[in-house]
Design an enzyme around this catalytic site. Structure first.
Site, PDB file in Angstrom:
ATOM      1  N   LYS A  98       0.772  -1.348   0.179  1.00 43.08           N
ATOM      2  CA  LYS A  98      -0.295   0.166  -0.423  1.00 43.08           C
ATOM      3  C   LYS A  98       0.754   1.458   0.238  1.00 43.08           C
ATOM      4  CE  LYS A  98      -3.456   1.805   3.150  1.00 43.08           C
ATOM      5  NZ  LYS A  98      -2.870   3.375   3.581  1.00 43.08           N
TER       6      LYS A  98
ATOM      7  N   HIS B 200      -1.629   7.863   1.117  1.00 39.43           N
ATOM      8  CA  HIS B 200      -1.947   7.995   2.669  1.00 39.43           C
ATOM      9  C   HIS B 200      -2.997   8.988   2.954  1.00 39.43           C
ATOM     10  CE1 HIS B 200      -0.287   5.727   6.381  1.00 39.43           C
ATOM     11  NE2 HIS B 200      -1.440   6.722   6.505  1.00 39.43           N
TER      12      HIS B 200
HETATM   13  C1  LIG Z   1      -6.532   9.396  11.123  1.00 37.97           C
HETATM   14  C2  LIG Z   1      -5.828   8.753   9.626  1.00 37.97           C
HETATM   15  C3  LIG Z   1      -5.528   7.342  10.163  1.00 37.97           C
HETATM   16  C4  LIG Z   1      -4.607   6.307   9.480  1.00 37.97           C
HETATM   17  N1  LIG Z   1      -4.010   5.467   9.854  1.00 37.97           N
HETATM   18  C5  LIG Z   1      -3.433   4.489   8.495  1.00 37.97           C
HETATM   19  C6  LIG Z   1      -2.512   3.801   9.376  1.00 37.97           C
HETATM   20  O1  LIG Z   1      -2.757   3.277   9.915  1.00 37.97           O
HETATM   21  N2  LIG Z   1      -2.271   1.983   8.168  1.00 37.97           N
HETATM   22  C7  LIG Z   1      -1.814   2.596   6.825  1.00 37.97           C
HETATM   23  O2  LIG Z   1      -2.106   1.846   5.962  1.00 37.97           O
HETATM   24  N3  LIG Z   1      -2.880   4.028   6.707  1.00 37.97           N
HETATM   25  C8  LIG Z   1      -3.174   4.749   7.343  1.00 37.97           C
HETATM   26  N4  LIG Z   1      -4.253   5.532   6.900  1.00 37.97           N
HETATM   27  C9  LIG Z   1      -4.464   5.781   5.283  1.00 37.97           C
HETATM   28  C10 LIG Z   1      -5.669   5.505   5.205  1.00 37.97           C
HETATM   29  O3  LIG Z   1      -5.994   3.987   4.681  1.00 37.97           O
HETATM   30  C11 LIG Z   1      -6.080   5.668   3.438  1.00 37.97           C
HETATM   31  O4  LIG Z   1      -5.110   5.673   2.763  1.00 37.97           O
HETATM   32  C12 LIG Z   1      -6.745   7.440   2.703  1.00 37.97           C
HETATM   33  O5  LIG Z   1      -7.025   7.734   4.461  1.00 37.97           O
HETATM   34  C13 LIG Z   1      -7.246   6.907   2.086  1.00 37.97           C
HETATM   35  O6  LIG Z   1      -7.390   8.611   2.050  1.00 37.97           O
HETATM   36  P1  LIG Z   1      -9.300   9.477   3.171  1.00 37.97           P
HETATM   37  O7  LIG Z   1      -8.769   9.785   4.206  1.00 37.97           O
HETATM   38  O8  LIG Z   1      -8.908  10.390   1.662  1.00 37.97           O
HETATM   39  O9  LIG Z   1     -10.250   8.419   1.684  1.00 37.97           O
HETATM   40  C14 LIG Z   1      -4.792   6.622   7.736  1.00 37.97           C
HETATM   41  C15 LIG Z   1      -5.592   8.084   7.594  1.00 37.97           C
HETATM   42  C16 LIG Z   1      -6.142   8.689   8.569  1.00 37.97           C
HETATM   43  C17 LIG Z   1      -7.265   9.900   7.757  1.00 37.97           C
END
Ligand SMILES: Cc1cc2nc3c(=O)[nH]c(=O)nc-3n(C[C@H](O)[C@H](O)[C@H](O)COP(=O)(O)O)c2cc1C
Length: 397
Positions: free
Chosen positions: A267, A291
């Site tokens: 990812k 992310h």
């Molecule tokens: C508060 C928050 C925490 C996140 N924590 C992780 C995580 O622990 N591991 C990870 O691979 N991605 C993490 N992400 C990224 C999400 O998996 C994802 O890629 C992203 O939120 C997608 O975009 P969107 O929020 O615009 O839908 C996080 C995103 C947010 C907003």
């Protein structure tokens, strides 16, 4: 003779006058027009954003809403969709729409999944368990974050089946072995290694909100800056040395490949070069992701990354994508570019924050309904009919 206006009308007019005279009030109204008190009243995913903002303390809101640096990539994830337009086909029988998808031999009702988000008890007391129940009811892939506030075994119980598991690789290899074995024993079918934070990041907006928060972080965190020490997280108990080794390279992927029989995905891939290397190193699938604009300030949206990654990955492995997806038309565009499924992050966290499990389910219902509508409107009755001919690309400039 003119009759006096009913009392309700007079109050409404007085309120509108007040609104017109107060820029502050007008802005608040524009940002939160529905004032949701129930998940079922939401009309779109974005309605949950205002509801979550009302619910969360500044530091938790800021952590979730933050991008990196100037939040440019966060915004561009949304703007990127404007570079693609729909090419609807008419006079097709669209009375039946089938949006089932298949990934690693398993069938899913819709090409939509829940991206990993850490620390969900920060947003709702039931955290990952509420999300697991929603995922179960809606037959939806849930990717559990390594930074989860609930152990994988408990999430598997709540969901009735193990989730996919997202890995933040421990710095020490023996930690990785321990964690991967635990996840394998919990029965997780897919391991998703997130590779976009290995160089670090600058969550500046989160830090600005944290400084506005007057609460004492140490009442719920060990660290005064907020957040938990790694060894306090349920999945890192007994694992020393932190996670996300900056020394990681493609050899680490080879070691990981040998370590587990789970399907292995990366990812955070955004380029054709890395997609090609990933295939050569034997990954089973890719997630195009930045992310949610909270890793590298690339200035590029994931919907714009997607085409080149799909082309380089070939047809043998599934390519998934997330970042800024809020509408059925957004999902449709990604499917047209070759994505097997589309992930959402913040929208389900907004809904979780405001309404728990029910909110997450409503988000999935709304997005599915919008995808169904878009498929109807475009004359595509199954996912395989959605192709690059279903969209036009607008050149930037
Ligand atoms: C508060 C928050 C925490 C996140 N924590 C992780 C995580 O622990 N591991 C990870 O691979 N991605 C993490 N992400 C990224 C999400 O998996 C994802 O890629 C992203 O939120 C997608 O975009 P969107 O929020 O615009 O839908 C996080 C995103 C947010 C907003």
């Amino acid at each position: 003779m003119e009759r006096p206006a009913p009392e309700g009308d007079r109050h409404r007019r007085a309120f509108m006058r007040l609104l017109a005279g107060s820029p502050l009030l007008a802005r608040a109204w524009a940002q939160d027009p529905l004032k949701l008190t129930s998940a079922k009243d939401a009309l779109s995913l974005m309605d949950f954003e205002a509801a979550a903002r009302r619910e969360l303390p500044p530091a938790h809101w800021g952590y979730m809403a933050s991008g990196v640096d100037d939040d440019a990539t966060l915004k561009i994830n949304r703007e990127g969709f404007r570079h693609f337009q729909l090419r609807p086909r008419r006079l097709v029988d669209v009375s039946r729409i089938d949006m089932k998808t298949e990934i690693f031999g398993e069938a899913w009702e819709a090409p939509i999944f829940l991206s990993p988000v850490g620390g969900q008890k920060m947003f709702h007391s039931e955290g990952e368990v509420a999300v697991a129940r929603a995922a179960k009811n809606k037959n939806t892939i849930q990717i559990l974050s390594s930074a989860t506030s609930t152990a994988v075994e408990d999430v598997a119980k709540a969901r009735g089946a193990p989730p996919w598991y997202q890995l933040y690789m421990p710095v020490r290899w023996e930690g990785t072995e321990k964690l991967v074995h635990r996840v394998e024993e919990a029965g997780c079918p897919v391991l998703v290694w997130t590779v976009d934070l290995l160089g670090g990041r600058n969550l500046e907006t989160a830090e600005r909100f944290r400084r506005m928060d007057t609460r004492e972080c140490q009442t719920c965190h060990s660290s005064a800056r907020g957040g938990r020490a790694t060894s306090e997280l349920p999945m890192y108990k007994g694992i020393e040395g932190g996670f996300n080794p900056p020394a990681a390279n493609w050899e680490y992927l080879d070691r990981l490949r040998k370590l587990t029989k789970m399907k292995l995905m990366l990812k955070g891939i955004e380029t054709r070069e890395d997609a090609k290397l990933a295939r050569e190193h034997g990954v089973d699938g890719l997630i195009v992701s930045n992310h949610g604009g909270r890793a590298t300030e690339t200035g590029r949206s994931t919907i714009e990354d997607l085409g080149e990654v799909v082309d380089a990955a070939g047809t043998q492995i599934p390519v998934l994508v997330d970042g800024g997806f809020r509408r059925g038309t957004d999902v449709f565009k990604a499917l047209a570019l070759g994505a097997r499924a589309v992930g959402i992050g913040r929208p389900y966290v907004w809904a979780l924050s405001a309404f728990g499990q029910e909110g997450v389910e409503r988000v999935l219902d709304i997005l599915r309904a919008e995808v169904t509508l878009t498929m109807r409107e475009c004359g595509t009755t199954s996912l395989k009919q959605i192709t690059r001919a279903s969209i036009a690309t607008v050149s930037a400039g």
